[in-house]
Scaffold this active site. Structure first.
Site, PDB file in Angstrom:
ATOM      1  N   GLY A  72      13.221   6.505   4.557  1.00  0.00           N
ATOM      2  CA  GLY A  72      13.463   7.410   3.431  1.00  0.00           C
ATOM      3  C   GLY A  72      14.697   7.108   2.613  1.00  0.00           C
ATOM      4  CG  ASN A 128      11.846   0.088  -3.919  1.00  0.00           C
ATOM      5  OD1 ASN A 128      10.643  -0.044  -4.139  1.00  0.00           O
ATOM      6  ND2 ASN A 128      12.311   0.588  -2.796  1.00  0.00           N
ATOM      7  CB  CYS A 131      10.215   3.497  -1.664  1.00  0.00           C
ATOM      8  SG  CYS A 131      10.599   4.117  -0.016  1.00  0.00           S
ATOM      9  CG  ASN A 193       8.213  -1.677  -0.398  1.00  0.00           C
ATOM     10  OD1 ASN A 193       8.357  -1.713   0.820  1.00  0.00           O
ATOM     11  ND2 ASN A 193       9.074  -1.082  -1.205  1.00  0.00           N
ATOM     12  N   GLY A 244       6.360  -9.818   2.620  1.00  0.00           N
ATOM     13  CA  GLY A 244       5.341  -9.069   3.341  1.00  0.00           C
ATOM     14  C   GLY A 244       4.837  -9.853   4.534  1.00  0.00           C
TER      15      GLY A 244
END
Length: 303
Positions: A72, A128, A131, A193, A244
């Site tokens: 988080g 980013n 997320c 991601n 990844g």
């Protein structure tokens, strides 16, 4: 330039290996184990405007060939990153570093990027918009082409440093998102991601993660990442940072053949702190095995 070197948005990397954001802290933690200056660069922990404690625990769940995380975006906030973390980093890392930026609004992305743009050691801004572990931010911008384009345009207006847009795999058409970012001036694209996933505790009959869902990383997602890098490389003309499930020198070469200029290593760092060091050391012999003289010559080699 050596045989491992590549050019990422006008900045030369000694090699294409970049520890991914969230798996390498602020660098100095790993510098206790080896000289991190051997890296191409690294992407430091995702930074937001305000300090974030992150999600409640448990935040981690194991899975065959992978790991689910729901941290988080825990971080001290951009002001402390600038005043405390970057000075400590500068003592042990003497190359440009990649700053990973997260946000919950376009204004937040702009403010954080604008502040980090003034830091001499920051070479690139990795924005980013992917997320999956926070509510109301991150991935909500990365799953819609118009929203992704809007963030890109706003950030580009306040920074002179190269902007790398980090995209989510949790979409139906990754190339469409990438093209939208490129159209608004993105200097490069970073993907993928983690993949939104879930585990359930059979005995307790409830999700293993307090956040219910988390991002799957590790070996399990490597084929998916290669496919998305390949599709994106065919759709855009800007450089791609592929990531990844990368855990070996062979993976790096495969990712570069799919279209990546540089390659980030994520979950492997959490399993083996020396993962990036070993990949860099293994690259020359693997290149020899496949008769590759210079890594930059194989970028998009499979397209």
């Amino acid at each position: 330039m050596g045989r491992l070197s590549v050019d990422l948005c006008g900045i030369e990397l000694e090699n294409p290996i970049i520890p991914a954001s969230g798996t390498f802290g602020y660098g100095y933690e790993f510098s206790e184990y080896y000289d991190i200056n051997m890296l191409g660069t690294f992407s430091f922990k995702g930074t937001t405007r305000e300090p974030r404690f992150g999600n409640p625990t448990p935040r981690i769940a194991e899975s065959p060939s992978g790991l689910l995380n729901s941290v988080g975006l825990q971080n001290p906030g951009v002001e402390k990153v600038i005043s405390e973390e970057l000075p400590k980093l500068k003592k042990c890392f003497h190359k440009p570093v990649m700053a990973n930026v997260s946000g919950f609004s376009i204004d937040e992305y702009v403010e954080v990027c604008e502040k980090l743009d003034g830091e001499e050691q920051v070479g690139w801004l990795e924005v980013n918009i992917s997320c999956p572990n926070v509510h109301g931010g991150g991935m909500s911008f990365g799953t819609d082409p118009k929203a992704a384009a809007a963030v890109t345009k706003a950030v580009k207006a306040v920074t002179k440093k190269p902007v790398i847009m980090k995209l989510s795999p949790n979409v139906s058409d990754i190339a469409e998102i990438a093209k939208a970012c490129e159209a608004e001036g993105a200097d490069a694209i970073s993907l993928i991601n983690t993949v939104l996933s879930m585990r359930i505790d059979i005995a307790k009959r409830k999700p293993l993660l307090a956040n219910v869902t988390g991002g799957l990383s590790g070996d399990a997602i490597f084929p998916l990442a290669v496919r998305m890098v390949y599709q994106t490389a065919k759709a855009v003309n800007v450089p791609i940072v592929g990531l990844g499930g990368v855990s070996s020198a062979e993976n790096v070469i495969e990712m570069m053949l799919a279209g990546a200029t540089a390659v980030e290593v994520g979950a492997a760092n959490l399993v083996e702190p020396f993962a990036c060091k070993k990949i860099i050391e293994d690259l020359p012999s693997v290149m020899d095995k496949y008769k590759i003289e210079n890594l930059k010559d194989i970028i998009k080699g499979a397209l």
